[in-house]
Design a protein around this motif. Structure first.
Motif, PDB file in Angstrom:
ATOM      1  N   ASP A  19       0.841  -1.204   0.000  1.00 55.60           N
ATOM      2  CA  ASP A  19       0.000   0.000   0.000  1.00 55.60           C
ATOM      3  C   ASP A  19       0.872   1.249   0.000  1.00 55.60           C
ATOM      4  OD1 ASP A  19      -2.270  -1.588   0.019  1.00 55.60           O
ATOM      5  OD2 ASP A  19      -2.699  -1.277   2.160  1.00 55.60           O
ATOM      6  N   PHE A  20       1.912   1.257   0.838  1.00 52.94           N
ATOM      7  CA  PHE A  20       2.856   2.381   0.879  1.00 52.94           C
ATOM      8  C   PHE A  20       3.547   2.537  -0.476  1.00 52.94           C
ATOM      9  CE2 PHE A  20       7.169   3.971   1.408  1.00 52.94           C
ATOM     10  CZ  PHE A  20       6.971   5.137   2.132  1.00 52.94           C
ATOM     11  N   MET A  21       3.973   1.419  -1.055  1.00 52.44           N
ATOM     12  CA  MET A  21       4.659   1.440  -2.341  1.00 52.44           C
ATOM     13  C   MET A  21       3.764   2.064  -3.419  1.00 52.44           C
ATOM     14  SD  MET A  21       6.315  -1.765  -4.463  1.00 52.44           S
ATOM     15  CE  MET A  21       7.407  -2.281  -3.150  1.00 52.44           C
ATOM     16  N   ALA A  22       2.495   1.695  -3.430  1.00 48.49           N
ATOM     17  CA  ALA A  22       1.566   2.223  -4.429  1.00 48.49           C
ATOM     18  C   ALA A  22       1.378   3.735  -4.276  1.00 48.49           C
ATOM     19  CB  ALA A  22       0.229   1.499  -4.335  1.00 48.49           C
ATOM     20  N   VAL A  23       1.243   4.201  -3.045  1.00 49.02           N
ATOM     21  CA  VAL A  23       1.082   5.638  -2.801  1.00 49.02           C
ATOM     22  C   VAL A  23       2.332   6.389  -3.243  1.00 49.02           C
ATOM     23  CG1 VAL A  23       0.866   7.395  -0.976  1.00 49.02           C
ATOM     24  CG2 VAL A  23      -0.621   5.372  -0.974  1.00 49.02           C
ATOM     25  N   ARG A  24       3.490   5.889  -2.856  1.00 57.12           N
ATOM     26  CA  ARG A  24       4.752   6.544  -3.233  1.00 57.12           C
ATOM     27  C   ARG A  24       4.956   6.510  -4.745  1.00 57.12           C
ATOM     28  NH1 ARG A  24       9.543   8.151  -0.464  1.00 57.12           N
ATOM     29  NH2 ARG A  24       8.113   8.389   1.272  1.00 57.12           N
ATOM     30  N   LEU A  25       4.647   5.372  -5.360  1.00 55.14           N
ATOM     31  CA  LEU A  25       4.795   5.255  -6.809  1.00 55.14           C
ATOM     32  C   LEU A  25       3.862   6.223  -7.533  1.00 55.14           C
ATOM     33  CD1 LEU A  25       6.068   3.909  -9.253  1.00 55.14           C
ATOM     34  CD2 LEU A  25       4.383   2.085  -9.045  1.00 55.14           C
ATOM     35  N   LYS A  26       2.640   6.353  -7.058  1.00 49.56           N
ATOM     36  CA  LYS A  26       1.692   7.288  -7.676  1.00 49.56           C
ATOM     37  C   LYS A  26       2.248   8.702  -7.619  1.00 49.56           C
ATOM     38  CE  LYS A  26      -2.559   8.675  -9.012  1.00 49.56           C
ATOM     39  NZ  LYS A  26      -2.291   9.958  -9.600  1.00 49.56           N
ATOM     40  N   ALA A  27       2.860   9.073  -6.512  1.00 51.13           N
ATOM     41  CA  ALA A  27       3.467  10.403  -6.392  1.00 51.13           C
ATOM     42  C   ALA A  27       4.611  10.573  -7.386  1.00 51.13           C
ATOM     43  CB  ALA A  27       3.955  10.633  -4.960  1.00 51.13           C
ATOM     44  N   TYR A  28       5.441   9.548  -7.535  1.00 54.03           N
ATOM     45  CA  TYR A  28       6.531   9.615  -8.518  1.00 54.03           C
ATOM     46  C   TYR A  28       5.981   9.753  -9.929  1.00 54.03           C
ATOM     47  CZ  TYR A  28       9.843   7.920  -4.939  1.00 54.03           C
ATOM     48  OH  TYR A  28      10.619   7.770  -3.824  1.00 54.03           O
ATOM     49  N   LEU A  29       4.931   9.014 -10.230  1.00 52.45           N
ATOM     50  CA  LEU A  29       4.343   9.064 -11.576  1.00 52.45           C
ATOM     51  C   LEU A  29       3.739  10.433 -11.855  1.00 52.45           C
ATOM     52  CD1 LEU A  29       2.647   5.544 -11.666  1.00 52.45           C
ATOM     53  CD2 LEU A  29       4.717   6.248 -12.884  1.00 52.45           C
ATOM     54  N   ASP A  30       3.142  11.040 -10.836  1.00 52.77           N
ATOM     55  CA  ASP A  30       2.528  12.357 -11.009  1.00 52.77           C
ATOM     56  C   ASP A  30       3.561  13.434 -11.313  1.00 52.77           C
ATOM     57  OD1 ASP A  30       0.005  11.330 -10.596  1.00 52.77           O
ATOM     58  OD2 ASP A  30      -0.140  12.006  -8.509  1.00 52.77           O
ATOM     59  N   GLU A  31       4.768  13.291 -10.792  1.00 54.42           N
ATOM     60  CA  GLU A  31       5.777  14.335 -10.990  1.00 54.42           C
ATOM     61  C   GLU A  31       6.811  14.005 -12.071  1.00 54.42           C
ATOM     62  OE1 GLU A  31       9.323  13.527  -7.785  1.00 54.42           O
ATOM     63  OE2 GLU A  31       7.528  14.521  -7.034  1.00 54.42           O
ATOM     64  N   ALA A  32       6.782  12.772 -12.603  1.00 50.35           N
ATOM     65  CA  ALA A  32       7.799  12.363 -13.572  1.00 50.35           C
ATOM     66  C   ALA A  32       7.594  13.075 -14.909  1.00 50.35           C
ATOM     67  CB  ALA A  32       7.753  10.855 -13.784  1.00 50.35           C
ATOM     68  N   PRO A  33       8.664  13.651 -15.456  1.00 49.78           N
ATOM     69  CA  PRO A  33       8.539  14.324 -16.746  1.00 49.78           C
ATOM     70  C   PRO A  33       8.392  13.349 -17.926  1.00 49.78           C
ATOM     71  CG  PRO A  33      10.792  14.413 -15.983  1.00 49.78           C
ATOM     72  CD  PRO A  33       9.986  13.783 -14.877  1.00 49.78           C
ATOM     73  N   ASP A  34       8.843  12.131 -17.750  1.00 45.38           N
ATOM     74  CA  ASP A  34       8.709  11.158 -18.841  1.00 45.38           C
ATOM     75  C   ASP A  34       8.758   9.738 -18.293  1.00 45.38           C
ATOM     76  OD1 ASP A  34      12.109  11.633 -20.060  1.00 45.38           O
ATOM     77  OD2 ASP A  34      11.391  10.380 -18.443  1.00 45.38           O
ATOM     78  N   TRP A  35       8.547   8.789 -19.169  1.00 42.14           N
ATOM     79  CA  TRP A  35       8.457   7.384 -18.771  1.00 42.14           C
ATOM     80  C   TRP A  35       9.758   6.864 -18.185  1.00 42.14           C
ATOM     81  CZ3 TRP A  35      11.704   3.809 -20.847  1.00 42.14           C
ATOM     82  CH2 TRP A  35      12.368   4.164 -22.025  1.00 42.14           C
ATOM     83  N   CYS A  36      10.885   7.305 -18.695  1.00 40.83           N
ATOM     84  CA  CYS A  36      12.172   6.778 -18.226  1.00 40.83           C
ATOM     85  C   CYS A  36      12.410   7.157 -16.764  1.00 40.83           C
ATOM     86  CB  CYS A  36      13.304   7.288 -19.116  1.00 40.83           C
ATOM     87  SG  CYS A  36      14.895   6.525 -18.744  1.00 40.83           S
ATOM     88  N   SER A  37      12.148   8.405 -16.424  1.00 40.97           N
ATOM     89  CA  SER A  37      12.325   8.814 -15.024  1.00 40.97           C
ATOM     90  C   SER A  37      11.301   8.127 -14.125  1.00 40.97           C
ATOM     91  CB  SER A  37      12.265  10.335 -14.876  1.00 40.97           C
ATOM     92  OG  SER A  37      11.054  10.844 -15.372  1.00 40.97           O
ATOM     93  N   ALA A  38      10.080   7.939 -14.624  1.00 38.51           N
ATOM     94  CA  ALA A  38       9.048   7.260 -13.829  1.00 38.51           C
ATOM     95  C   ALA A  38       9.444   5.821 -13.531  1.00 38.51           C
ATOM     96  CB  ALA A  38       7.709   7.297 -14.569  1.00 38.51           C
ATOM     97  N   LEU A  39       9.870   5.086 -14.552  1.00 36.17           N
ATOM     98  CA  LEU A  39      10.248   3.682 -14.344  1.00 36.17           C
ATOM     99  C   LEU A  39      11.576   3.564 -13.596  1.00 36.17           C
ATOM    100  CD1 LEU A  39       9.125   2.037 -17.713  1.00 36.17           C
ATOM    101  CD2 LEU A  39       7.903   2.150 -15.520  1.00 36.17           C
ATOM    102  N   GLY A  40      12.461   4.532 -13.781  1.00 36.81           N
ATOM    103  CA  GLY A  40      13.704   4.546 -13.002  1.00 36.81           C
ATOM    104  C   GLY A  40      13.419   4.697 -11.518  1.00 36.81           C
ATOM    105  N   ASN A  41      12.538   5.630 -11.171  1.00 36.62           N
ATOM    106  CA  ASN A  41      12.170   5.798  -9.767  1.00 36.62           C
ATOM    107  C   ASN A  41      11.408   4.590  -9.242  1.00 36.62           C
ATOM    108  OD1 ASN A  41      13.349   8.154  -8.840  1.00 36.62           O
ATOM    109  ND2 ASN A  41      11.674   9.449  -9.528  1.00 36.62           N
TER     110      ASN A  41
END
Length: 168
Positions: free
Chosen positions: A17-39
């Motif tokens: 649950d924590f991972m999903a919340v944190r991942l959603k935050a990363y996805l919301d701020e990521a400028p592109d797919w590479c940074s999103a998947l890297g994070n």
């Protein structure tokens, strides 16, 4: 804020649950797919214990191509239906492998890996990528891990602009 590696969870569900919340935050701020998947791969690596590889393989021209990851260098291309990742991509099913040495056709990118969890990311009925997790321990992953990462895969499927990923 505590470093991710030092956060303690009472249950795996709490961690996912924590991972999903944190991942959603990363996805919301990521400028592109590479940074999103890297994070995302860095998040997996930080929160999961006893793993030696965490990352993505992305579909391109009907084969899986290495994407962002944390761990040792890995296989660059995997054919559909080959190894654990190719099987997950082709069958569009999670592959929970307690002992990779017993998996017929396993591709050994890192000889230290003994168990593996691969979850396909599916968009509009097609596999667009897989999440790949390896561990040096036999039986590292269980059904709870599979369910947790299936939810993560759904989140990634719905939140990323996969057209930019697939047309890279």
């Amino acid at each position: 804020m505590k470093p991710l590696e030092s956060i303690e969870f009472q249950t795996k569900k709490q961690m996912y649950d924590f991972m999903a919340v944190r991942l959603k935050a990363y996805l919301d701020e990521a400028p592109d797919w590479c940074s999103a998947l890297g994070n995302a791969s860095a998040l997996f690596n930080a929160l999961l214990k006893n793993i030696n590889w965490a990352g993505f393989y992305l579909m391109k021209n009907q084969e899986l191509i290495l994407g962002p990851f944390q761990g040792k260098p890995a296989c660059v291309r995997i054919e559909m239906g080959k190894g654990v990742c190719g099987t997950a991509a082709l069958q569009q099913t999670t592959q929970l492998v307690p002992d990779v040495h017993a998996f017929d056709g396993h591709i050994a990118c890192d000889s230290a890996s003994n168990s593996e969890l691969v979850v396909p990311i599916i968009l509009n009925g097609s596999t667009v990528a897989v999440i790949d997790l390896d561990s040096p321990l036999i039986n590292r992953f269980d059904e709870e891990d599979a369910l947790g990462f299936e939810k993560i895969a759904k989140l990634l499927s719905s939140q990323l602009d996969w057209q930019t990923v697939l047309n890279r």
